[in-house]
Enzyme design. Structure first.
Site, mmCIF file in Angstrom:
data_model
loop_
_atom_site.group_PDB
_atom_site.id
_atom_site.type_symbol
_atom_site.label_atom_id
_atom_site.label_comp_id
_atom_site.label_asym_id
_atom_site.label_seq_id
_atom_site.Cartn_x
_atom_site.Cartn_y
_atom_site.Cartn_z
ATOM 1 N N TYR A 208 0.809 -1.229 0.000
ATOM 2 C CA TYR A 208 0.000 0.000 0.000
ATOM 3 C C TYR A 208 0.841 1.277 0.000
ATOM 4 O O TYR A 208 2.023 1.255 0.272
ATOM 5 C CB TYR A 208 -1.060 0.020 1.088
ATOM 6 C CG TYR A 208 -0.689 -0.103 2.544
ATOM 7 C CD1 TYR A 208 0.593 0.052 3.030
ATOM 8 C CD2 TYR A 208 -1.702 -0.374 3.475
ATOM 9 C CE1 TYR A 208 0.865 -0.052 4.377
ATOM 10 C CE2 TYR A 208 -1.441 -0.476 4.829
ATOM 11 C CZ TYR A 208 -0.163 -0.324 5.273
ATOM 12 O OH TYR A 208 0.089 -0.419 6.619
ATOM 13 N N GLU A 209 0.169 2.353 -0.395
ATOM 14 C CA GLU A 209 0.793 3.668 -0.622
ATOM 15 C C GLU A 209 1.966 3.580 -1.601
ATOM 16 O O GLU A 209 3.009 4.215 -1.429
ATOM 17 C CB GLU A 209 1.188 4.320 0.702
ATOM 18 C CG GLU A 209 -0.047 4.663 1.533
ATOM 19 C CD GLU A 209 0.205 5.663 2.626
ATOM 20 O OE1 GLU A 209 1.084 6.529 2.475
ATOM 21 O OE2 GLU A 209 -0.497 5.589 3.651
ATOM 22 N N GLY A 210 1.776 2.751 -2.610
ATOM 23 C CA GLY A 210 2.795 2.557 -3.642
ATOM 24 C C GLY A 210 3.540 1.263 -3.415
ATOM 25 O O GLY A 210 4.267 1.130 -2.427
#
Length: 380
Positions: free
Chosen positions: A362-364
């Site tokens: 998550y978040e990239g």
């Protein structure tokens, strides 16, 4: 180079450590098993100032630096990554985004409640076909003059059912591609806004993760963040800071797993001595500690860059890439050090191993971080 923490940094770190051990630890296994969101603990986090650490004091925030924030994130993540991701989203994505890019009315109406824990925030970017490719937004926001009409679906939203305010990224003008994307503040009780089923997850099971549906949701124009077309830039800027928070979370998971493994190795005996005296185990601990220290330096460097007003896209991406790998590697080895006990819930390391994996996603994802890093180092 000065690696010494200030007295304030130490105080914040110790406060977070104490809260994690006294408040989060007692029920952490049960919350994981029941996928239970810690509502009462969220209120306590707000009272202690953990939900708006970097936001302006004018709006109820702590006015702290990013180093203070990552120190708190590490300590809380050692015990409960489900709680720390909620803190990360509310701090890095929601509060920081509103404090940095919101207008005065938005800050007074929304930010002042988010920083204190009175209200909770969620950040809504990912979609079924727009996860890593954030430019491919299928959620639409049609301009109707004094308001927008929002339609679409968002996936894997942290604080999905527990949030009160949602920062939603949507496409207003498809022809303009990423320059036609906007960011909006959507309130939970908005007509046409529906919360989907809770996700059944491998890890961070105490975190409240849902899909969200927007069916002709009317959003006042004053709830748009920034100028028309600013949404993609808003999302990328907030995510760059959010990656520092997730890197700190990964660092905490790794540190927590290492500390448990080290303590266990000093108690468990095999072949007439504590297993830490066997080179096979001692070398594992040495590798774990070295990787954690390297991760900590990368995380602190990214936090320092942000505090100094320097570009932190590269340092944040490197910190997240390396710390998330460390979290996965160290937690797997921590289970191995525990042997059969590592596979049992009461020893905590199996949960940390399950929690670690999401930090690479998550978040990239790690692959996205490599794109950010490679583009940065090859552009000169």
């Amino acid at each position: 180079m000065d690696f010494k923490l200030t007295e304030e940094h130490i105080m914040i770190r110790d406060a977070a450590r104490d809260f994690a051990k006294t408040e989060l630890l007692p029920g952490v296994i049960e919350r994981d098993e029941k996928q239970e969101f810690p509502k009462e603990l969220v209120k306590k986090m707000g009272d202690l100032g953990f939900l708006g650490m970097m936001a302006s004091p004018e709006y109820g925030g702590g006015g702290m630096d990013t180093i203070s924030y990552v120190l708190a994130m590490e300590e809380i993540s050692k015990i409960d990554a489900s709680a720390s991701v909620m803190i990360s989203v509310n701090n890095s994505l929601v509060c920081w985004g509103l404090d940095t890019f919101g207008n005065e009315d938005q800050k007074k109406k929304y930010l002042s409640k988010l920083t204190t824990g009175e209200k909770l925030g969620a950040f809504c970017l990912s979609e079924p076909e727009a996860g890593s490719d954030a430019t491919s937004q299928r959620t639409t926001a049609i301009d109707k003059g004094d308001h927008y009409i929002l339609n679409g679906t968002k996936n894997w939203i942290t604080n999905g059912n527990s949030a009160d305010y949602y920062l939603v990224i949507a496409q207003t003008d498809k022809e303009k591609k990423h320059k036609g994307i906007n960011a909006f503040i959507v309130e939970k009780d908005s007509e046409g806004f529906e919360i989907g089923p809770k996700e059944q997850k491998l890890g961070i099971r105490g975190s409240d993760t849902h899909s969200l549906n927007f069916n002709d949701v009317k959003v006042p124009k004053e709830n748009r963040i920034g100028e028309d077309g600013f949404g993609f830039k808003f999302a990328m800027k907030t995510l760059s800071g959010g990656r520092i928070g997730i890197a700190a979370q990964a660092l905490g998971i790794a540190s927590g797993a290492y500390e448990l493994a080290k303590d266990y190795s000093k108690q468990r005996k095999a072949f007439g001595t504590e297993i830490c005296n066997h080179q096979a185990i001692a070398f594992k601990l040495a590798d774990m500690y070295t990787s954690i220290e390297a991760s900590r330096h990368l995380v602190m460097k990214a936090a320092w860059d942000k505090d100094q007003g320097q570009n932190y896209d590269l340092s944040g991406a490197m910190a997240k890439l390396y710390a998330s790998k460390t979290a996965m590697d160290v937690s797997v080895e921590a289970v191995q050090v525990h042997g059969g006990n590592g596979y049992v819930k009461e020893y905590h390391v199996e949960r940390l191993m399950r929690d670690a994996k999401i930090t690479q996603i998550y978040e990239g994802t790690s692959e996205i971080q490599k794109i950010v890093i490679s583009r940065s180092i090859l552009k000169d």
